[in-house]
Motif scaffolding. Structure first.
Motif, PDB file in Angstrom:
ATOM      1  N   VAL A  95       7.097  -4.302  -2.625  1.00  0.00           N
ATOM      2  CA  VAL A  95       7.131  -3.459  -3.815  1.00  0.00           C
ATOM      3  C   VAL A  95       6.698  -2.061  -3.393  1.00  0.00           C
ATOM      4  CG1 VAL A  95       6.217  -3.082  -6.133  1.00  0.00           C
ATOM      5  CG2 VAL A  95       6.563  -5.417  -5.295  1.00  0.00           C
ATOM      6  N   THR A  96       7.400  -1.039  -3.853  1.00  0.00           N
ATOM      7  CA  THR A  96       7.087   0.340  -3.479  1.00  0.00           C
ATOM      8  C   THR A  96       6.594   1.119  -4.692  1.00  0.00           C
ATOM      9  OG1 THR A  96       8.750   0.329  -1.715  1.00  0.00           O
ATOM     10  CG2 THR A  96       7.998   2.472  -2.504  1.00  0.00           C
ATOM     11  N   LEU A  97       5.457   1.783  -4.526  1.00  0.00           N
ATOM     12  CA  LEU A  97       4.950   2.756  -5.501  1.00  0.00           C
ATOM     13  C   LEU A  97       5.006   4.124  -4.840  1.00  0.00           C
ATOM     14  CD1 LEU A  97       1.811   0.911  -6.956  1.00  0.00           C
ATOM     15  CD2 LEU A  97       4.107   1.046  -7.942  1.00  0.00           C
ATOM     16  N   GLU A  98       5.383   5.133  -5.627  1.00  0.00           N
ATOM     17  CA  GLU A  98       5.670   6.427  -5.005  1.00  0.00           C
ATOM     18  C   GLU A  98       5.368   7.566  -5.967  1.00  0.00           C
ATOM     19  OE1 GLU A  98       9.405   8.212  -2.368  1.00  0.00           O
ATOM     20  OE2 GLU A  98       9.660   6.423  -3.609  1.00  0.00           O
ATOM     21  N   ASN A  99       4.858   8.666  -5.421  1.00  0.00           N
ATOM     22  CA  ASN A  99       4.761   9.918  -6.163  1.00  0.00           C
ATOM     23  C   ASN A  99       5.139  11.061  -5.214  1.00  0.00           C
ATOM     24  OD1 ASN A  99       2.458  10.381  -4.573  1.00  0.00           O
ATOM     25  ND2 ASN A  99       1.049   9.743  -6.191  1.00  0.00           N
ATOM     26  N   ASP A 100       4.819  12.292  -5.566  1.00  0.00           N
ATOM     27  CA  ASP A 100       5.213  13.419  -4.732  1.00  0.00           C
ATOM     28  C   ASP A 100       4.431  13.494  -3.426  1.00  0.00           C
ATOM     29  OD1 ASP A 100       6.990  14.155  -6.682  1.00  0.00           O
ATOM     30  OD2 ASP A 100       5.622  15.581  -7.644  1.00  0.00           O
ATOM     31  N   LEU A 101       3.319  12.766  -3.331  1.00  0.00           N
ATOM     32  CA  LEU A 101       2.437  12.893  -2.178  1.00  0.00           C
ATOM     33  C   LEU A 101       2.496  11.710  -1.230  1.00  0.00           C
ATOM     34  CD1 LEU A 101      -0.714  14.143  -4.143  1.00  0.00           C
ATOM     35  CD2 LEU A 101       0.949  15.551  -2.910  1.00  0.00           C
ATOM     36  N   ILE A 102       2.743  10.524  -1.750  1.00  0.00           N
ATOM     37  CA  ILE A 102       2.514   9.311  -0.965  1.00  0.00           C
ATOM     38  C   ILE A 102       3.548   8.240  -1.313  1.00  0.00           C
ATOM     39  CG2 ILE A 102       0.857   8.488  -2.671  1.00  0.00           C
ATOM     40  CD1 ILE A 102      -0.737   7.166  -0.475  1.00  0.00           C
ATOM     41  N   THR A 103       3.919   7.453  -0.321  1.00  0.00           N
ATOM     42  CA  THR A 103       4.728   6.250  -0.533  1.00  0.00           C
ATOM     43  C   THR A 103       3.892   5.046  -0.140  1.00  0.00           C
ATOM     44  OG1 THR A 103       6.787   7.425  -0.054  1.00  0.00           O
ATOM     45  CG2 THR A 103       6.839   5.032   0.059  1.00  0.00           C
ATOM     46  N   LEU A 104       3.683   4.146  -1.087  1.00  0.00           N
ATOM     47  CA  LEU A 104       2.824   2.981  -0.887  1.00  0.00           C
ATOM     48  C   LEU A 104       3.682   1.722  -0.946  1.00  0.00           C
ATOM     49  CD1 LEU A 104      -0.404   2.407  -0.845  1.00  0.00           C
ATOM     50  CD2 LEU A 104      -0.028   1.707  -3.207  1.00  0.00           C
ATOM     51  N   THR A 105       3.631   0.913   0.100  1.00  0.00           N
ATOM     52  CA  THR A 105       4.388  -0.340   0.137  1.00  0.00           C
ATOM     53  C   THR A 105       3.430  -1.515   0.024  1.00  0.00           C
ATOM     54  OG1 THR A 105       6.055   0.681   1.567  1.00  0.00           O
ATOM     55  CG2 THR A 105       6.049  -1.712   1.435  1.00  0.00           C
ATOM     56  N   LEU A 106       3.697  -2.406  -0.937  1.00  0.00           N
ATOM     57  CA  LEU A 106       2.872  -3.596  -1.165  1.00  0.00           C
ATOM     58  C   LEU A 106       3.642  -4.825  -0.715  1.00  0.00           C
ATOM     59  CD1 LEU A 106       1.688  -2.761  -4.803  1.00  0.00           C
ATOM     60  CD2 LEU A 106       0.500  -2.221  -2.667  1.00  0.00           C
ATOM     61  N   TYR A 114       0.762  -2.850   2.422  1.00  0.00           N
ATOM     62  CA  TYR A 114       1.474  -3.150   3.671  1.00  0.00           C
ATOM     63  C   TYR A 114       1.697  -1.895   4.511  1.00  0.00           C
ATOM     64  CZ  TYR A 114       5.161  -5.116   6.680  1.00  0.00           C
ATOM     65  OH  TYR A 114       5.915  -5.538   7.755  1.00  0.00           O
ATOM     66  N   ALA A 115       1.996  -0.771   3.865  1.00  0.00           N
ATOM     67  CA  ALA A 115       2.280   0.467   4.596  1.00  0.00           C
ATOM     68  C   ALA A 115       1.966   1.665   3.716  1.00  0.00           C
ATOM     69  CB  ALA A 115       3.736   0.506   5.052  1.00  0.00           C
ATOM     70  N   VAL A 116       1.576   2.770   4.363  1.00  0.00           N
ATOM     71  CA  VAL A 116       1.285   4.023   3.651  1.00  0.00           C
ATOM     72  C   VAL A 116       1.902   5.179   4.430  1.00  0.00           C
ATOM     73  CG1 VAL A 116      -0.500   5.638   2.923  1.00  0.00           C
ATOM     74  CG2 VAL A 116      -0.866   3.193   2.636  1.00  0.00           C
ATOM     75  N   ARG A 117       2.674   6.009   3.720  1.00  0.00           N
ATOM     76  CA  ARG A 117       3.236   7.223   4.304  1.00  0.00           C
ATOM     77  C   ARG A 117       2.859   8.422   3.448  1.00  0.00           C
ATOM     78  NH1 ARG A 117       6.666   3.311   6.017  1.00  0.00           N
ATOM     79  NH2 ARG A 117       7.464   3.504   8.159  1.00  0.00           N
ATOM     80  N   LEU A 118       2.468   9.506   4.108  1.00  0.00           N
ATOM     81  CA  LEU A 118       2.091  10.743   3.428  1.00  0.00           C
ATOM     82  C   LEU A 118       3.234  11.732   3.548  1.00  0.00           C
ATOM     83  CD1 LEU A 118      -1.615  11.076   4.645  1.00  0.00           C
ATOM     84  CD2 LEU A 118      -0.702   9.803   2.704  1.00  0.00           C
ATOM     85  N   LYS A 119       3.832  12.098   2.427  1.00  0.00           N
ATOM     86  CA  LYS A 119       5.078  12.865   2.427  1.00  0.00           C
ATOM     87  C   LYS A 119       4.910  14.299   2.905  1.00  0.00           C
ATOM     88  CE  LYS A 119       7.296  10.311  -1.344  1.00  0.00           C
ATOM     89  NZ  LYS A 119       7.949  10.439  -2.664  1.00  0.00           N
ATOM     90  N   GLN A 168       2.640   1.738 -11.340  1.00  0.00           N
ATOM     91  CA  GLN A 168       1.792   0.552 -11.335  1.00  0.00           C
ATOM     92  C   GLN A 168       2.618  -0.683 -10.992  1.00  0.00           C
ATOM     93  OE1 GLN A 168      -0.039  -1.578 -14.989  1.00  0.00           O
ATOM     94  NE2 GLN A 168      -1.679  -0.206 -14.307  1.00  0.00           N
ATOM     95  N   ALA A 169       2.008  -1.611 -10.250  1.00  0.00           N
ATOM     96  CA  ALA A 169       2.648  -2.886  -9.923  1.00  0.00           C
ATOM     97  C   ALA A 169       1.620  -4.000 -10.043  1.00  0.00           C
ATOM     98  CB  ALA A 169       3.221  -2.861  -8.507  1.00  0.00           C
ATOM     99  N   VAL A 170       2.070  -5.182 -10.477  1.00  0.00           N
ATOM    100  CA  VAL A 170       1.201  -6.352 -10.616  1.00  0.00           C
ATOM    101  C   VAL A 170       1.675  -7.418  -9.631  1.00  0.00           C
ATOM    102  CG1 VAL A 170       0.326  -8.134 -12.165  1.00  0.00           C
ATOM    103  CG2 VAL A 170       0.803  -5.829 -13.052  1.00  0.00           C
TER     104      VAL A 170
END
Length: 475
Positions: A95-106, A114-119, A168-170
């Motif tokens: 599952v991916t959560l994302e905004n203008d600053l960060i990509t968060l993989t669950l 699972y993974a974090v990238r800073l845009k 948000q993700a559950v």
């Protein structure tokens, strides 16, 4: 037995009673001892489980598990995991959560980040900056079931559900009909809130379980081209609940057992950090920092074992910070998201010891931020900052120069006094004559040293600020 002996025994008895009363543990100490005993019990249960699993692995398996009928597989998983056995098999999805600053993989396997990238940032190879990906990080909770089995969240497959918004993700760990444990992730700039919400699990978890044990690991990637310089700033950092921020040693492998409560634990390198923040506090912690030698990808490996209070009928909150070591950004959280909690996340930015840090906090950084607010080049901002500091220190510098000039003028007269009063026996006379000359001219030997000493905090503060300022990264 005479009267004095009896009185003596009575006094000794009174002293022993008084000593016992005065040394009686307080309520806080009793609670701390209870938490310690609970953690020992959990450790013993974990050890017993590991031993039983090892013994089970040594048993010959008559038939591969995948070849067994579904009913048999379910029964085996239920025997091993209780009601959570229904979540012990499945397929990993993301599952991916994302905004203008960060990509968060669950990941649904373990319900972890699972993974974090800073845009907005790149590594030294100009690729999008990744703090970690896949097996470079691990995060798991330990639970104790009603039949005293120790389970880890990393062994289960969670069900991915939509959250209340696109940020948000559950992730749900199912344990039967209307029984589940939700991991609710909410993304907000560089912050990620994690709410652990139990639902109808009182009969599944042990009544003695009053805390959740946490295991957190991360391999620290090399993000800068200068590896040795980056290693100098890569440190496992932590903050006591009611005390200051401290660090494990950065120069070699280090390990520490902490019995006091902590507020946050940070895995940092020169310019970026992964920080785990407690909603209330971490009870105790084992922290470990190890070098990864001869590896072009990783600098260090950090490991943490800690625990947070578990509420059977309420949610438990944690926070993650995945982002830059930006002084202004980190300091802002104490005035916005964490008002009144005094997190002091800005201390992840190394600005020197107390005196030098104060100079950076209240003089250097405000001036630098003010200059860069005019959108001028960083080179010009550094030049102007240097000129402003040098101008402010000019009175001290001028006084030092004048004192040095006067001492050079007086040098021939001092040499004449030395020649007129030679030898050790005239040392006192020679000193008196020299001091009379200084007084007559109005000069002090210390007048040149003191201004230089007063300038040193500013010079050393600048020396600490420039390598730590993320604005100057890759510039």
């Amino acid at each position: 037995m005479n009267k004095n002996t009896i009185i003596g025994f009575l006094l000794i008895l009174l002293i022993l009673i008084g000593f016992s009363y005065l040394n009686k543990p307080s309520q806080a100490q009793l609670e701390a001892q209870k938490r310690y005993n609970d953690s020992i019990a959990i450790a013993q249960q974990t050890e017993a489980l590991v031993k039983s699993l090892a013994e089970a692995q040594q048993q010959p398996i008559a038939e591969p598990v995948e070849n067994l009928p579904d009913s048999v597989k379910i029964r085996q998983l239920t025997d091993k995991y209780g009601s959570f056995g229904i979540s012990a098999q499945g397929e990993e999805s993301f599952v991916t959560l994302e905004n203008d600053l960060i990509t968060l993989t669950l990941s649904t396997l373990g319900g972890r980040v699972y993974a974090v990238r800073l845009k907005e940032y790149t590594d030294y190879e100009k690729s999008v900056l990744s703090l970690f990906d896949g097996d470079e990080s691990d995060f798991a909770f330990t639970f104790i079931t009603a039949n005293n089995h120790v389970l880890s969240s990393k062994d289960f497959y969670f069900q991915a559900l939509p959250g209340a918004s696109d940020k948000q993700a559950v992730l749900r760990l199912n344990a039967g009909a209307d029984q589940y444990l939700d991991f609710v992730y909410t993304l907000d700039d560089y912050m990620v809130d994690l709410d652990i919400v139990p639902h109808n699990l009182n009969s599944e978890f042990s009544p003695a379980m009053r805390s959740l044990d946490i295991q957190w690991m991360q391999k620290l990637r090399q993000q800068e081209k200068g590896r040795k310089f980056e290693e100098r700033y890569a440190r496992l950092t932590y903050k006591y609940l009611a005390d200051d921020v401290e660090e494990l040693r950065e120069s070699k492998d280090d390990y520490k057992e902490i019995s006091n409560k902590l507020k946050w634990i940070g895995y940092k390198d020169q310019f970026f950090s992964s920080v785990l923040i407690a909603g209330e506090n971490f009870e105790t912690a084992r922290l470990d920092s190890r070098y990864i030698a001869d590896n072009p990808t990783y600098l260090k490996e950090y490991n943490t074992s800690t625990s947070v209070t578990y509420h059977p009928n309420d949610s438990t909150r944690l926070h993650f910070y995945f982002g830059p070591n930006d002084y202004a950004l980190l300091k802002k959280y104490d005035k916005t998201k964490f008002v009144g909690k005094n997190l002091e996340l800005e201390k992840l930015v190394p600005l020197g010891w107390s005196l030098f840090r104060y100079v950076n906090q209240y003089i250097i950084i405000p001036i630098f931020n003010w200059l860069t607010s005019f959108s001028i080049s960083l080179g010009l901002a550094i030049l102007l900052l240097t000129l402003i500091i040098k101008t402010a220190l000019f009175p001290l510098t001028y006084k030092s120069f004048m004192s040095s000039a006067k001492m050079r003028v007086l040098k021939p007269q001092i040499e004449a006094i030395t020649a007129k009063h030679p030898g050790q026996e005239n040392a006192l006379t020679r000193q008196q004559k020299t001091m009379e000359l200084y007084k007559q001219v109005g000069v002090s030997p210390m007048a040149g040293c003191l201004p230089m000493l007063l300038q040193m905090p500013f010079l050393l503060a600048l020396f600490m600020f420039f390598p730590s300022a993320i604005e100057l990264r890759h510039e």
